[in-house]
Design a protein around this motif. Structure first.
Motif, PDB file in Angstrom:
ATOM      1  N   SER A  51     -22.390   7.593 -33.764  1.00  0.00           N
ATOM      2  CA  SER A  51     -23.707   7.197 -34.281  1.00  0.00           C
ATOM      3  C   SER A  51     -23.830   5.679 -34.301  1.00  0.00           C
ATOM      4  O   SER A  51     -24.890   5.127 -33.997  1.00  0.00           O
ATOM      5  N   VAL A  52     -22.736   4.982 -34.640  1.00  0.00           N
ATOM      6  CA  VAL A  52     -22.737   3.508 -34.605  1.00  0.00           C
ATOM      7  C   VAL A  52     -22.870   3.027 -33.163  1.00  0.00           C
ATOM      8  O   VAL A  52     -23.667   2.115 -32.873  1.00  0.00           O
ATOM      9  N   LEU A  53     -22.120   3.625 -32.253  1.00  0.00           N
ATOM     10  CA  LEU A  53     -22.201   3.228 -30.845  1.00  0.00           C
ATOM     11  C   LEU A  53     -23.615   3.444 -30.298  1.00  0.00           C
ATOM     12  O   LEU A  53     -24.147   2.585 -29.589  1.00  0.00           O
ATOM     13  N   THR A  56     -26.190   0.885 -31.812  1.00  0.00           N
ATOM     14  CA  THR A  56     -26.042  -0.489 -31.342  1.00  0.00           C
ATOM     15  C   THR A  56     -26.200  -0.615 -29.824  1.00  0.00           C
ATOM     16  O   THR A  56     -26.117  -1.726 -29.300  1.00  0.00           O
ATOM     17  N   ALA A  57     -26.434   0.480 -29.126  1.00  0.00           N
ATOM     18  CA  ALA A  57     -26.622   0.447 -27.669  1.00  0.00           C
ATOM     19  C   ALA A  57     -28.093   0.581 -27.294  1.00  0.00           C
ATOM     20  O   ALA A  57     -28.420   1.078 -26.220  1.00  0.00           O
ATOM     21  N   ALA A  58     -28.984   0.104 -28.143  1.00  0.00           N
ATOM     22  CA  ALA A  58     -30.422   0.250 -27.912  1.00  0.00           C
ATOM     23  C   ALA A  58     -30.869  -0.406 -26.606  1.00  0.00           C
ATOM     24  O   ALA A  58     -31.823   0.059 -25.975  1.00  0.00           O
ATOM     25  N   ASN A  59     -30.210  -1.457 -26.182  1.00  0.00           N
ATOM     26  CA  ASN A  59     -30.599  -2.134 -24.942  1.00  0.00           C
ATOM     27  C   ASN A  59     -29.940  -1.526 -23.699  1.00  0.00           C
ATOM     28  O   ASN A  59     -30.072  -2.061 -22.607  1.00  0.00           O
ATOM     29  N   GLN A  64     -26.700   4.781 -24.528  1.00  0.00           N
ATOM     30  CA  GLN A  64     -27.229   5.251 -25.807  1.00  0.00           C
ATOM     31  C   GLN A  64     -27.426   6.767 -25.776  1.00  0.00           C
ATOM     32  O   GLN A  64     -27.037   7.467 -26.719  1.00  0.00           O
ATOM     33  N   ALA A  65     -27.997   7.288 -24.696  1.00  0.00           N
ATOM     34  CA  ALA A  65     -28.191   8.742 -24.571  1.00  0.00           C
ATOM     35  C   ALA A  65     -26.847   9.462 -24.555  1.00  0.00           C
ATOM     36  O   ALA A  65     -26.680  10.514 -25.185  1.00  0.00           O
ATOM     37  N   LYS A  68     -25.440   9.439 -28.094  1.00  0.00           N
ATOM     38  CA  LYS A  68     -26.170  10.375 -28.955  1.00  0.00           C
ATOM     39  C   LYS A  68     -25.747  11.814 -28.661  1.00  0.00           C
ATOM     40  O   LYS A  68     -25.627  12.627 -29.573  1.00  0.00           O
ATOM     41  N   THR A  69     -25.523  12.118 -27.394  1.00  0.00           N
ATOM     42  CA  THR A  69     -25.050  13.456 -27.024  1.00  0.00           C
ATOM     43  C   THR A  69     -23.691  13.721 -27.666  1.00  0.00           C
ATOM     44  O   THR A  69     -23.454  14.795 -28.239  1.00  0.00           O
ATOM     45  N   ALA A  70     -22.797  12.746 -27.574  1.00  0.00           N
ATOM     46  CA  ALA A  70     -21.466  12.900 -28.183  1.00  0.00           C
ATOM     47  C   ALA A  70     -21.586  13.039 -29.700  1.00  0.00           C
ATOM     48  O   ALA A  70     -20.881  13.861 -30.304  1.00  0.00           O
ATOM     49  N   GLU A  71     -22.466  12.269 -30.317  1.00  0.00           N
ATOM     50  CA  GLU A  71     -22.672  12.379 -31.764  1.00  0.00           C
ATOM     51  C   GLU A  71     -23.111  13.798 -32.134  1.00  0.00           C
ATOM     52  O   GLU A  71     -22.587  14.396 -33.086  1.00  0.00           O
ATOM     53  N   THR A  72     -24.031  14.353 -31.378  1.00  0.00           N
ATOM     54  CA  THR A  72     -24.512  15.721 -31.628  1.00  0.00           C
ATOM     55  C   THR A  72     -23.388  16.732 -31.444  1.00  0.00           C
ATOM     56  O   THR A  72     -23.225  17.650 -32.258  1.00  0.00           O
ATOM     57  N   ILE A  73     -22.605  16.578 -30.386  1.00  0.00           N
ATOM     58  CA  ILE A  73     -21.485  17.493 -30.135  1.00  0.00           C
ATOM     59  C   ILE A  73     -20.527  17.482 -31.317  1.00  0.00           C
ATOM     60  O   ILE A  73     -20.104  18.529 -31.807  1.00  0.00           O
ATOM     61  N   PHE A  74     -20.172  16.296 -31.796  1.00  0.00           N
ATOM     62  CA  PHE A  74     -19.211  16.206 -32.902  1.00  0.00           C
ATOM     63  C   PHE A  74     -19.800  16.751 -34.202  1.00  0.00           C
ATOM     64  O   PHE A  74     -19.079  17.367 -34.990  1.00  0.00           O
TER      65      PHE A  74
END
Length: 169
Positions: A51-53, A56-59, A64-65, A68-74
């Motif tokens: 979620s932090v990665l 902070t990867a907005a640019n 970023q996608a 976010k996928t990895a965050e959802t998986i975890f």
């Protein structure tokens, strides 16, 4: 009475045991429940890291996608693992646990920067095992013990930059 060589060996073991205990406690310092598996504990921590990665990867929309996928998986993995040990788990409970880990990271970052970056590397390597399976994963990869150098280099750099900026927000 033990000789000097034996005393030195015992002191060396005591230091090593103390160092190992300290590292274990620093990595798993969040409150864990007796019924929670190592996979559940590590998955919620990895979800927080991703979620932090992602934040902070907005640019960098591609990464970023991916983050976010990895965050959802975890997050989903935490819920599945935790559900196996408990009658029910809500998405609010998973979010609460993630937020607790994020608070821990923010509060301890100045003193534990190296440990947090190393955990980011571990989570990055584990996350890559999920992401390599495509849109949906069919198996849970083993939490890695050996991390390829390219993954280490990538996630050390991303983790250092991400957490340094995120903590200051």
């Amino acid at each position: 009475m033990p000789g000097p060589a034996r005393k030195d060996a015992m002191n060396g073991m005591r230091i090593s045991l103390g160092l190992a205990t300290g590292m274990y406690l620093s990595i798993f310092s969040t409150h864990t429940h007796a019924q929670e598996s190592r996979i559940a504990t590590q998955s919620v921590r990895c979800g927080a890291i991703f979620s932090v990665l992602a934040e902070t990867a907005a640019n960098d929309p591609k990464h970023q996608a991916r983050f976010k996928t990895a965050e959802t998986i975890f997050s989903e993995l935490f819920a599945k693992e935790y559900l196996d040990k408990k009658d029910s788990v809500t998405s609010d409970e998973a979010l609460h646990r993630r937020d607790t880990v994020l608070k821990e990271f923010k509060d301890t970052y100045p003193n534990r920067r190296a440990y947090i970056i190393e955990e980011t590397v571990l989570c990055g390597a584990w996350g890559e095992g999920f992401l390599a399976q495509g849109e949906t994963y069919s198996y849970v990869p083993v939490i890695p013990k050996v991390i390829p150098q390219n993954i280490r280099t990538d996630y050390e750099a991303r983790g250092s930059a991400a957490f340094a900026g995120w903590v200051l927000r």
